[in-house]
Structure formats: C-alpha cells, structure tokens
Design a protein around this motif. Structure first.
Motif, PDB file in Angstrom:
ATOM      1  N   ASN A 274      56.966  24.687 -15.102  1.00 51.70           N
ATOM      2  CA  ASN A 274      58.094  24.302 -14.256  1.00 51.70           C
ATOM      3  C   ASN A 274      57.731  24.575 -12.798  1.00 51.70           C
ATOM      4  OD1 ASN A 274      58.290  27.080 -13.957  1.00 51.70           O
ATOM      5  ND2 ASN A 274      60.083  27.287 -15.266  1.00 51.70           N
ATOM      6  N   LEU A 275      58.685  24.445 -11.903  1.00 52.77           N
ATOM      7  CA  LEU A 275      58.398  24.611 -10.482  1.00 52.77           C
ATOM      8  C   LEU A 275      57.928  26.017 -10.153  1.00 52.77           C
ATOM      9  CD1 LEU A 275      58.442  23.321  -7.673  1.00 52.77           C
ATOM     10  CD2 LEU A 275      60.844  24.021  -7.461  1.00 52.77           C
ATOM     11  N   ILE A 276      58.414  27.001 -10.886  1.00 54.10           N
ATOM     12  CA  ILE A 276      57.983  28.386 -10.665  1.00 54.10           C
ATOM     13  C   ILE A 276      56.490  28.527 -10.949  1.00 54.10           C
ATOM     14  CG2 ILE A 276      58.243  30.772 -11.434  1.00 54.10           C
ATOM     15  CD1 ILE A 276      61.165  30.097 -12.109  1.00 54.10           C
ATOM     16  N   ASP A 277      56.069  28.035 -12.117  1.00 55.65           N
ATOM     17  CA  ASP A 277      54.654  28.145 -12.512  1.00 55.65           C
ATOM     18  C   ASP A 277      53.754  27.358 -11.566  1.00 55.65           C
ATOM     19  OD1 ASP A 277      55.525  29.567 -14.811  1.00 55.65           O
ATOM     20  OD2 ASP A 277      55.955  27.672 -15.805  1.00 55.65           O
ATOM     21  N   ILE A 278      54.194  26.170 -11.166  1.00 53.69           N
ATOM     22  CA  ILE A 278      53.394  25.317 -10.287  1.00 53.69           C
ATOM     23  C   ILE A 278      53.244  25.954  -8.900  1.00 53.69           C
ATOM     24  CG2 ILE A 278      53.306  23.072  -9.127  1.00 53.69           C
ATOM     25  CD1 ILE A 278      54.745  21.914 -11.587  1.00 53.69           C
ATOM     26  N   THR A 279      54.325  26.537  -8.384  1.00 53.73           N
ATOM     27  CA  THR A 279      54.269  27.192  -7.079  1.00 53.73           C
ATOM     28  C   THR A 279      53.286  28.360  -7.090  1.00 53.73           C
ATOM     29  OG1 THR A 279      56.573  26.587  -6.647  1.00 53.73           O
ATOM     30  CG2 THR A 279      55.632  28.326  -5.284  1.00 53.73           C
TER      31      THR A 279
ATOM     32  N   ALA B 193      47.880  20.489  -4.277  1.00 57.82           N
ATOM     33  CA  ALA B 193      47.322  20.109  -5.575  1.00 57.82           C
ATOM     34  C   ALA B 193      46.152  19.153  -5.403  1.00 57.82           C
ATOM     35  CB  ALA B 193      48.411  19.466  -6.434  1.00 57.82           C
ATOM     36  N   ILE B 194      46.250  18.238  -4.441  1.00 58.91           N
ATOM     37  CA  ILE B 194      45.146  17.309  -4.176  1.00 58.91           C
ATOM     38  C   ILE B 194      43.937  18.051  -3.622  1.00 58.91           C
ATOM     39  CG2 ILE B 194      44.398  15.412  -2.676  1.00 58.91           C
ATOM     40  CD1 ILE B 194      47.099  14.168  -2.957  1.00 58.91           C
ATOM     41  N   ILE B 195      44.173  18.960  -2.660  1.00 61.15           N
ATOM     42  CA  ILE B 195      43.074  19.724  -2.058  1.00 61.15           C
ATOM     43  C   ILE B 195      42.352  20.571  -3.105  1.00 61.15           C
ATOM     44  CG2 ILE B 195      42.532  21.593  -0.424  1.00 61.15           C
ATOM     45  CD1 ILE B 195      44.861  20.528   1.296  1.00 61.15           C
TER      46      ILE B 195
ATOM     47  N   THR C   2      58.489  15.067  -8.756  1.00 55.03           N
ATOM     48  CA  THR C   2      58.416  14.550 -10.120  1.00 55.03           C
ATOM     49  C   THR C   2      56.978  14.320 -10.552  1.00 55.03           C
ATOM     50  OG1 THR C   2      60.542  13.442  -9.778  1.00 55.03           O
ATOM     51  CG2 THR C   2      59.264  12.743 -11.675  1.00 55.03           C
ATOM     52  N   LYS C   3      56.145  13.858  -9.632  1.00 56.45           N
ATOM     53  CA  LYS C   3      54.734  13.639  -9.923  1.00 56.45           C
ATOM     54  C   LYS C   3      54.044  14.953 -10.291  1.00 56.45           C
ATOM     55  CE  LYS C   3      50.599  11.370  -8.039  1.00 56.45           C
ATOM     56  NZ  LYS C   3      50.481  10.421  -9.163  1.00 56.45           N
ATOM     57  N   LEU C   4      54.380  16.026  -9.572  1.00 58.28           N
ATOM     58  CA  LEU C   4      53.814  17.343  -9.871  1.00 58.28           C
ATOM     59  C   LEU C   4      54.271  17.848 -11.236  1.00 58.28           C
ATOM     60  CD1 LEU C   4      54.198  19.133  -6.423  1.00 58.28           C
ATOM     61  CD2 LEU C   4      52.052  18.821  -7.651  1.00 58.28           C
ATOM     62  N   ILE C   5      55.582  17.748 -11.470  1.00 55.74           N
ATOM     63  CA  ILE C   5      56.140  18.261 -12.722  1.00 55.74           C
ATOM     64  C   ILE C   5      55.560  17.533 -13.928  1.00 55.74           C
ATOM     65  CG2 ILE C   5      58.244  18.503 -14.085  1.00 55.74           C
ATOM     66  CD1 ILE C   5      58.067  20.511 -11.825  1.00 55.74           C
ATOM     67  N   THR C   6      55.432  16.218 -13.829  1.00 58.95           N
ATOM     68  CA  THR C   6      54.927  15.443 -14.964  1.00 58.95           C
ATOM     69  C   THR C   6      53.424  15.630 -15.169  1.00 58.95           C
ATOM     70  OG1 THR C   6      54.744  13.517 -13.487  1.00 58.95           O
ATOM     71  CG2 THR C   6      56.717  13.680 -14.866  1.00 58.95           C
TER      72      THR C   6
ATOM     73  N   PHE D  21      68.652  18.542  -6.910  1.00 54.75           N
ATOM     74  CA  PHE D  21      67.552  17.833  -7.564  1.00 54.75           C
ATOM     75  C   PHE D  21      66.247  18.618  -7.440  1.00 54.75           C
ATOM     76  CE2 PHE D  21      70.382  14.140  -7.193  1.00 54.75           C
ATOM     77  CZ  PHE D  21      70.182  13.556  -8.442  1.00 54.75           C
ATOM     78  N   PHE D  22      66.109  19.388  -6.371  1.00 62.84           N
ATOM     79  CA  PHE D  22      64.935  20.225  -6.191  1.00 62.84           C
ATOM     80  C   PHE D  22      64.975  21.417  -7.155  1.00 62.84           C
ATOM     81  CE2 PHE D  22      62.647  23.715  -4.215  1.00 62.84           C
ATOM     82  CZ  PHE D  22      61.457  23.122  -3.818  1.00 62.84           C
ATOM     83  N   PHE D  23      66.112  22.082  -7.244  1.00 62.91           N
ATOM     84  CA  PHE D  23      66.226  23.261  -8.094  1.00 62.91           C
ATOM     85  C   PHE D  23      66.211  22.905  -9.582  1.00 62.91           C
ATOM     86  CE2 PHE D  23      68.040  24.919  -4.103  1.00 62.91           C
ATOM     87  CZ  PHE D  23      67.253  26.060  -3.967  1.00 62.91           C
ATOM     88  N   ILE D  24      66.566  21.666  -9.909  1.00 61.37           N
ATOM     89  CA  ILE D  24      66.503  21.233 -11.312  1.00 61.37           C
ATOM     90  C   ILE D  24      65.063  21.291 -11.826  1.00 61.37           C
ATOM     91  CG2 ILE D  24      66.667  19.139 -12.747  1.00 61.37           C
ATOM     92  CD1 ILE D  24      69.299  20.583 -12.454  1.00 61.37           C
ATOM     93  N   ALA D  25      64.078  21.181 -10.911  1.00 58.91           N
ATOM     94  CA  ALA D  25      62.669  21.259 -11.309  1.00 58.91           C
ATOM     95  C   ALA D  25      62.324  22.612 -11.925  1.00 58.91           C
ATOM     96  CB  ALA D  25      61.763  20.977 -10.118  1.00 58.91           C
ATOM     97  N   LEU D  26      63.147  23.621 -11.669  1.00 54.80           N
ATOM     98  CA  LEU D  26      62.937  24.930 -12.287  1.00 54.80           C
ATOM     99  C   LEU D  26      63.204  24.884 -13.790  1.00 54.80           C
ATOM    100  CD1 LEU D  26      64.793  26.995  -9.545  1.00 54.80           C
ATOM    101  CD2 LEU D  26      62.325  26.956  -9.909  1.00 54.80           C
ATOM    102  N   LEU D  27      63.901  23.848 -14.243  1.00 56.67           N
ATOM    103  CA  LEU D  27      64.241  23.710 -15.663  1.00 56.67           C
ATOM    104  C   LEU D  27      63.297  22.755 -16.398  1.00 56.67           C
ATOM    105  CD1 LEU D  27      68.134  23.360 -15.306  1.00 56.67           C
ATOM    106  CD2 LEU D  27      66.807  25.449 -15.668  1.00 56.67           C
TER     107      LEU D  27
END
Length: 362
Positions: free
Chosen positions: A70-75, A354-356, A60-64, A198-204
């Motif tokens: 979404n999770l695809i773009d972040i990955t 993300a921190i590194i 959630t911290k990453l998404i916000t 809950f993990f896959f919902i991050a794709l939305l």
C-alpha cells in the motif's frame, strides 16, 4: 463461500470511496468555494476534478505496480526508512487534523439544524462511538455496509438534485464566469485538496482483493463523485442565487429544508437519515486509516485496538473550538491551502523516485 481474509471487492471499494468523498458535498465544503467564486463555484469544482486526474494517475500507477503493497510500504521503499517515516508522520498529522475538523463540522450540523436541544458532547460521543465501532470491526465490514447502503443514499441525493433543478432558477447561474477566469483558476487550484481522500484511500490498497480492483474502483468512483459535486454545486446556486448561497454554511441541509414535495412537511426528515448513515461510514473509514497510519509509524501490529483511543482524542479536541461555524471554516480554508501542494506533488515525487531507482524495470 469464498474467504476474503479481510479484503473487499470492486463493489464494496467503489461504495466506500463514493460515500467517504461524496459526503463532502453535504457539509461546509461547498461554502468554501461559494464564498470566493459565487455562482461560478461549480467551475472551480471542475478545475479541482481536472487537476486531480494527473496525481491520481501517478498514484494509481504506483499502487498497481507494487503487488501486496500500500502507500505506506511504497513510501518506505522509495524514500527510505527515515525520510519515509517523516513523510508518513506528516500525512498522519494532516489526516488526523482533517478528522478532527470535519467531525466537529458534522456535529455542528446535527446540533444546530436537527437536535438543537441535545448537548454537543452527547452528539459527538454517539457520532464517533458508532464510527469507532465500525472501524474496529475492520475494512471488510465497513465496505459491506457501504455497498448495502449506497443505493439508498445515492437515490436520496438524486431525488434532492432533481427537485432542486425543477424548483430552482437557471438565471441565477449567470454570469457563468462569476468573478472571472483567473479567480476561478486560482481558487480551483488552491482548493484541490478537497479530493484528498483519494490520496489517503491508497493506504487501503492491500485491503482490496487485487490491484485491478483498486484501479477500477478508484477511477469509477472518481468519475461518479466528480459529476455529483458539479451537479450539486449548480443546483445550490439555482435554488439560493449567487448572493444567497454565500450566506449559507451548509447548502445541502438548507436545500432539503427548503424544497417542497407535495403535501409533505419537514422534508428534511426523509433525507437526513441517509446523510447520517453516510457520515458514519465516512468517519469509520477515517478512524481506520488514522489507526492504520499510527500503527505503521509506531509498530503497533493490532492497530484496530487503538481506534477507541483515537476517537476519544478526536472528541475532546473537536470540542475545543467555541464557535465551530466560524473558527473551523476559517482554519479549514487555511488547511486546504496547506495540503493542496502535498497532494498534488507527492504522487509525482514517488513516481519519479521509482523511475530513478529502476523499480518499473523490475
């Protein structure tokens, strides 16, 4: 009237998550924990809820933090083009496998407990056909349907739980720790992927109005679903005893067939339609996410158009097992063991990367 451009608000997002995850307490998921933990399965479920908090927090911290991603773009951003592709492809395989196995279980429930004379093939076509229609219309349509039907579905579940608590025996819960503390901790940890949705919902994440809506929706739904699961696990034991519940493949459906409401016969006919609607919504979301991931991996911009093809493949692959009750239950346990470390570790790896890379300083 405000144009949402295919995005959903807080109410729709919460309803969508609650129905997507909550339907698991009415399929074969409880029997997985009952088989190893008996009357202490509810404690194993509590362990799963607690273990899910930290990965969900990192995710959630990453998404916000990343706006319009979404999770695809972040990955892809954090892991790079090639490693990101591999990670997303593995996630798609896992999600697609889950879609096949869970749909086969739901078809078996409908065919073996309600429409015993209807061919399994016909049941599968109707189930996935309706779900594919909803998925093709988009996440906004699914979210609206989920919000409209949520109160009735949850009221029906509440009625079942209340009746079960009154008609059950609290003595069946003892001994509280069942097979012991270590066994509860082990099974709870190894089956933590029960909450993988809950993990896959991050794709939305890009399908909600803003990241504040995403954050609020995830945590509110998580709290409600966790309480639902624990109460349901307790109620099943109180009704069937710790030995009897081990022999039942679908505790919820046996419950609505067992409980009594005055002079009403065939009580299950009152609750089955609500479960069926929730199932359609769950698989509509699953098909949409599968098409979204596939489209992202293989550069298909109009990914909604591949939903019918994916649903067709799901039907044919789901019909392969000859004895779904036994074969799918076994493979589903193995699948949960495999997915659990991915679901628990990947959010932390993304957050650490993300921190590194200094993304949180930007």
């Amino acid at each position: 009237m405000e144009k949402t451009h295919g995005k959903i608000g807080t109410k729709e997002f919460i309803a969508l998550i609650m129905l997507t995850v909550g339907t698991k307490l009415a399929d074969s998921t409880p029997s997985i924990l009952y088989e190893s933990l008996g009357n202490a399965a509810w404690l194993g479920m509590a362990i799963i809820c607690i273990l899910s908090i930290l990965p969900l927090y990192f995710l959630t911290k990453l998404i916000t933090h990343f706006e319009e991603k979404n999770l695809i773009d972040i990955t892809k951003l954090l892991f790079g083009r090639y490693i990101g592709f591999i990670v997303l492809f593995i996630l798609w395989i896992l999600q697609f496998h889950s879609l096949i196995s869970s749909s086969a279980v739901y078809v078996d429930i409908i065919g073996s407990m309600y429409f015993t004379k209807t061919p399994i093939f016909i049941i599968y076509i109707v189930l996935m056909g309706v779900a594919a229609y909803g998925a093709k219309k988009g996440i906004e349509s699914i979210g609206s349907t989920a919000w409209i039907t949520l109160p009735w579905i949850k009221i029906s579940l509440l009625i079942v739980l209340v009746i079960t608590f009154f008609q059950g025996e609290s003595n069946f819960m003892f001994p509280i720790l069942g097979p012991g503390e270590m066994e509860i901790l082990k099974e709870g940890t190894m089956n933590a992927s029960i909450f993988a949705e809950f993990f896959f919902i991050a794709l939305l994440a890009t399908n909600v109005k803003n990241k504040r809506v995403y954050k609020k929706g995830v945590w509110v739904a998580f709290i409600f679903v966790s309480i639902e699961f624990i109460l349901a696990f307790i109620s099943y034991v109180m009704l069937f005893d710790y030995e009897g519940v081990k022999l039942i493949n679908y505790p919820y459906h046996e419950t609505i067939r067992y409980i009594q409401i005055g002079f009403i016969k065939n009580v299950e006919s009152l609750f089955f339609p609500f479960w069926l609607v929730a199932s359609y919504i769950r698989f509509a979301v699953g098909l949409y996410i599968s098409a979204l991931l596939f489209g992202s991996l293989f550069k298909v911009k109009q990914f909604e158009y591949i939903v019918p093809a994916i649903s067709t493949i799901v039907i044919f692959l789901g019909l392969i097992p000859e004895a779904p009750v036994f074969s799918l239950s076994y493979f589903r346990v193995i699948f949960l063991y495999i997915v659990t470390p991915i679901i628990l570790i990947l959010p932390f790896l993304l957050w650490a990367t993300a921190i590194i890379k200094g993304e949180f300083k930007k």
